[in-house]
Every structure is written in C-alpha cells, then in structure tokens.
Design a protein around this motif. Structure first.
Motif, PDB file in Angstrom:
ATOM      1  N   THR A  85      53.746  46.181  33.815  1.00  0.00           N
ATOM      2  CA  THR A  85      53.378  46.698  32.404  1.00  0.00           C
ATOM      3  C   THR A  85      52.208  45.843  32.019  1.00  0.00           C
ATOM      4  OG1 THR A  85      55.001  45.531  31.401  1.00  0.00           O
ATOM      5  CG2 THR A  85      55.466  47.654  32.394  1.00  0.00           C
ATOM      6  N   SER A  86      51.780  44.711  32.182  1.00  0.00           N
ATOM      7  CA  SER A  86      50.953  44.132  31.630  1.00  0.00           C
ATOM      8  C   SER A  86      49.566  44.149  32.313  1.00  0.00           C
ATOM      9  CB  SER A  86      51.176  42.367  31.409  1.00  0.00           C
ATOM     10  OG  SER A  86      52.470  42.226  30.726  1.00  0.00           O
ATOM     11  N   ASP A  87      48.445  44.341  31.474  1.00  0.00           N
ATOM     12  CA  ASP A  87      47.144  44.609  32.098  1.00  0.00           C
ATOM     13  C   ASP A  87      46.901  43.057  32.752  1.00  0.00           C
ATOM     14  OD1 ASP A  87      47.040  47.154  31.253  1.00  0.00           O
ATOM     15  OD2 ASP A  87      45.683  46.717  29.613  1.00  0.00           O
ATOM     16  N   TYR A  88      47.291  42.137  32.176  1.00  0.00           N
ATOM     17  CA  TYR A  88      46.639  40.753  32.941  1.00  0.00           C
ATOM     18  C   TYR A  88      46.949  40.631  34.407  1.00  0.00           C
ATOM     19  CZ  TYR A  88      51.281  38.575  32.410  1.00  0.00           C
ATOM     20  OH  TYR A  88      52.672  38.292  32.580  1.00  0.00           O
ATOM     21  N   TYR A  89      47.956  41.291  34.739  1.00  0.00           N
ATOM     22  CA  TYR A  89      48.221  41.409  36.431  1.00  0.00           C
ATOM     23  C   TYR A  89      47.163  41.727  37.293  1.00  0.00           C
ATOM     24  CZ  TYR A  89      50.518  42.266  40.606  1.00  0.00           C
ATOM     25  OH  TYR A  89      51.006  42.199  42.002  1.00  0.00           O
ATOM     26  N   TRP A  90      46.647  42.748  36.676  1.00  0.00           N
ATOM     27  CA  TRP A  90      45.156  43.072  37.484  1.00  0.00           C
ATOM     28  C   TRP A  90      43.934  42.129  37.259  1.00  0.00           C
ATOM     29  CZ3 TRP A  90      42.714  45.299  41.331  1.00  0.00           C
ATOM     30  CH2 TRP A  90      41.568  45.574  41.230  1.00  0.00           C
ATOM     31  N   THR A  91      43.910  41.722  35.701  1.00  0.00           N
ATOM     32  CA  THR A  91      42.886  40.757  35.737  1.00  0.00           C
ATOM     33  C   THR A  91      42.865  39.421  36.397  1.00  0.00           C
ATOM     34  OG1 THR A  91      42.756  41.640  33.362  1.00  0.00           O
ATOM     35  CG2 THR A  91      41.750  39.628  33.726  1.00  0.00           C
ATOM     36  N   GLU A  92      44.095  38.827  36.363  1.00  0.00           N
ATOM     37  CA  GLU A  92      44.373  37.577  37.222  1.00  0.00           C
ATOM     38  C   GLU A  92      44.030  37.906  38.734  1.00  0.00           C
ATOM     39  OE1 GLU A  92      47.965  35.879  35.913  1.00  0.00           O
ATOM     40  OE2 GLU A  92      47.342  35.625  34.120  1.00  0.00           O
ATOM     41  N   PHE A  93      44.683  39.059  39.334  1.00  0.00           N
ATOM     42  CA  PHE A  93      44.408  39.146  40.465  1.00  0.00           C
ATOM     43  C   PHE A  93      42.916  39.446  41.002  1.00  0.00           C
ATOM     44  CE2 PHE A  93      44.517  42.381  44.185  1.00  0.00           C
ATOM     45  CZ  PHE A  93      44.792  41.559  44.933  1.00  0.00           C
ATOM     46  N   TRP A  94      42.238  40.295  40.281  1.00  0.00           N
ATOM     47  CA  TRP A  94      40.888  40.507  40.464  1.00  0.00           C
ATOM     48  C   TRP A  94      40.054  39.054  40.409  1.00  0.00           C
ATOM     49  CZ3 TRP A  94      37.481  43.801  42.236  1.00  0.00           C
ATOM     50  CH2 TRP A  94      35.940  43.592  42.021  1.00  0.00           C
ATOM     51  N   THR A  95      40.261  38.331  39.249  1.00  0.00           N
ATOM     52  CA  THR A  95      39.801  36.931  39.035  1.00  0.00           C
ATOM     53  C   THR A  95      39.888  36.135  40.250  1.00  0.00           C
ATOM     54  OG1 THR A  95      39.888  37.404  36.717  1.00  0.00           O
ATOM     55  CG2 THR A  95      39.343  35.031  37.507  1.00  0.00           C
ATOM     56  N   SER A  96      41.296  36.191  40.450  1.00  0.00           N
ATOM     57  CA  SER A  96      41.574  35.176  41.754  1.00  0.00           C
ATOM     58  C   SER A  96      41.070  35.653  43.164  1.00  0.00           C
ATOM     59  CB  SER A  96      43.097  35.290  42.068  1.00  0.00           C
ATOM     60  OG  SER A  96      43.794  34.589  40.912  1.00  0.00           O
ATOM     61  N   TYR A  97      40.552  36.861  43.212  1.00  0.00           N
ATOM     62  CA  TYR A  97      40.258  37.323  44.583  1.00  0.00           C
ATOM     63  C   TYR A  97      38.667  36.968  44.434  1.00  0.00           C
ATOM     64  CZ  TYR A  97      37.860  40.160  48.040  1.00  0.00           C
ATOM     65  OH  TYR A  97      37.023  40.485  49.178  1.00  0.00           O
ATOM     66  N   ILE A  98      37.800  37.440  43.309  1.00  0.00           N
ATOM     67  CA  ILE A  98      36.462  37.045  43.227  1.00  0.00           C
ATOM     68  C   ILE A  98      36.344  35.635  43.481  1.00  0.00           C
ATOM     69  CG2 ILE A  98      34.713  37.039  41.741  1.00  0.00           C
ATOM     70  CD1 ILE A  98      35.472  39.746  42.924  1.00  0.00           C
ATOM     71  N   ALA A  99      37.106  34.714  42.927  1.00  0.00           N
ATOM     72  CA  ALA A  99      36.950  33.355  43.114  1.00  0.00           C
ATOM     73  C   ALA A  99      37.221  32.820  44.585  1.00  0.00           C
ATOM     74  CB  ALA A  99      37.967  32.492  42.141  1.00  0.00           C
ATOM     75  N   ASN A 100      38.184  33.324  45.075  1.00  0.00           N
ATOM     76  CA  ASN A 100      38.454  33.174  46.551  1.00  0.00           C
ATOM     77  C   ASN A 100      38.383  34.300  47.717  1.00  0.00           C
ATOM     78  OD1 ASN A 100      39.737  30.326  45.856  1.00  0.00           O
ATOM     79  ND2 ASN A 100      40.943  31.840  44.512  1.00  0.00           N
ATOM     80  N   PRO A 101      37.169  34.950  47.744  1.00  0.00           N
ATOM     81  CA  PRO A 101      37.059  36.132  48.566  1.00  0.00           C
ATOM     82  C   PRO A 101      37.463  35.582  50.013  1.00  0.00           C
ATOM     83  CG  PRO A 101      34.892  35.113  48.155  1.00  0.00           C
ATOM     84  CD  PRO A 101      35.924  34.337  47.298  1.00  0.00           C
ATOM     85  N   ASN A 102      37.540  34.491  50.547  1.00  0.00           N
ATOM     86  CA  ASN A 102      37.868  34.283  51.806  1.00  0.00           C
ATOM     87  C   ASN A 102      39.322  34.047  52.044  1.00  0.00           C
ATOM     88  OD1 ASN A 102      35.145  34.293  52.739  1.00  0.00           O
ATOM     89  ND2 ASN A 102      34.788  32.367  52.349  1.00  0.00           N
ATOM     90  N   ASP A 103      40.112  34.059  50.989  1.00  0.00           N
ATOM     91  CA  ASP A 103      41.594  34.025  51.225  1.00  0.00           C
ATOM     92  C   ASP A 103      42.021  35.245  51.871  1.00  0.00           C
ATOM     93  OD1 ASP A 103      44.284  34.360  50.549  1.00  0.00           O
ATOM     94  OD2 ASP A 103      44.240  32.850  49.321  1.00  0.00           O
ATOM     95  N   THR A 104      42.570  35.151  52.988  1.00  0.00           N
ATOM     96  CA  THR A 104      42.963  36.364  53.786  1.00  0.00           C
ATOM     97  C   THR A 104      44.178  36.962  53.319  1.00  0.00           C
ATOM     98  OG1 THR A 104      42.400  35.017  55.893  1.00  0.00           O
ATOM     99  CG2 THR A 104      43.895  36.935  56.147  1.00  0.00           C
ATOM    100  N   VAL A 105      44.920  36.563  52.508  1.00  0.00           N
ATOM    101  CA  VAL A 105      46.211  37.201  51.817  1.00  0.00           C
ATOM    102  C   VAL A 105      45.754  38.096  50.567  1.00  0.00           C
ATOM    103  CG1 VAL A 105      48.420  36.935  50.529  1.00  0.00           C
ATOM    104  CG2 VAL A 105      48.088  35.514  52.594  1.00  0.00           C
ATOM    105  N   LEU A 106      44.903  37.283  49.661  1.00  0.00           N
ATOM    106  CA  LEU A 106      44.250  38.050  48.720  1.00  0.00           C
ATOM    107  C   LEU A 106      43.299  39.137  49.098  1.00  0.00           C
ATOM    108  CD1 LEU A 106      43.094  35.229  46.244  1.00  0.00           C
ATOM    109  CD2 LEU A 106      45.044  36.897  46.063  1.00  0.00           C
TER     110      LEU A 106
END
Length: 130
Positions: A85-106
């Motif tokens: 229900t919290s928007d920050y879930y997507w915000t944190e996920f997007w930010t983590s992915y952009i910071a670590n684009p080579n992380d296979t799981v992300l």
C-alpha cells in the motif's frame, strides 16, 4: 462508429497475442528487430521512481481517454507495488535497480514487473481504441 468496427471478438484476442509478443520479444519487420528496452523507456519519463507520476504519464502516452483514478490505483497497487500500500515500495525498488543494474535478482524482478505492466496496459479496452 466505423473506425471501431475492426474491434471484434475475433480481432481482440489476436491483438492481445501481438502486443504480448511485442512486450516479450519485440517485432521483426523488414529484417530488422524492433525491441522495447523497458527500463530505458521508463527512464525517459519525468520521474519514474514516483509510481503515481509514472502511471499518469504512461496512461497519457498510451490512451486517448483517461483512465479512472481507481483503475490507475489498481495498476499501481497490483503491479508496481506487488499488493503493498505504500508508494515507497516502488520508489525504493526502482532506485535500487538503477543503482545496481547488473544485480541479476533485481534485473529479473524489474523485467517481470515491467512485462506485466506493459502487457496490462496494452490489454485494456482503452488501448484498443487508439
């Protein structure tokens, strides 16, 4: 009226297959592949880390008629927030992915989420009336 006659119970499923294949694999035409880089596309949005702004901008790009607030909230909650229900879930996920684009799981998680998002948007009736 006549411009809508092409949309029938026969053509609608065929369009679903076509748009699903576009999202999954791209499209081959004249010997050239047209493939959507989903993350690169989202990076062109004004603020892809904000799920509300992202959904609003995608809806504006994909549809002639606006979606209801309830529809946009459902897309956000079911796809971008994975039922949270919290928007920050997507915000944190997007930010983590952009910071670590080579992380296979992300990468796999992001890819699955964006495939679901684009398929959903392209399956709605509003998209068919473009």
């Amino acid at each position: 009226f006549y411009y809508e006659m092409w949309l029938t119970s026969d053509t609608y499923p065929i369009r679903m297959v076509f748009t699903d294949e576009m999202v999954d694999y791209g499209y081959l035409t004249a010997g050239k592949a047209v493939v959507l880089d989903r993350v690169a596309f989202l990076k062109t949005m004004h603020n892809p880390s904000d799920p509300n702004m992202l959904i609003d901008e995608l809806v504006e790009l994909f549809y002639r008629t606006p979606l209801t607030t309830a529809s946009k909230e459902q897309i956000k909650r079911d796809i971008l927030l994975d039922g949270q229900t919290s928007d920050y879930y997507w915000t944190e996920f997007w930010t983590s992915y952009i910071a670590n684009p080579n992380d296979t799981v992300l990468k796999n998680m992001m890819d699955a989420k964006l495939v679901s998002l684009f398929k959903y948007l392209m399956r709605l009736a509003e998209y068919q009336l473009m």
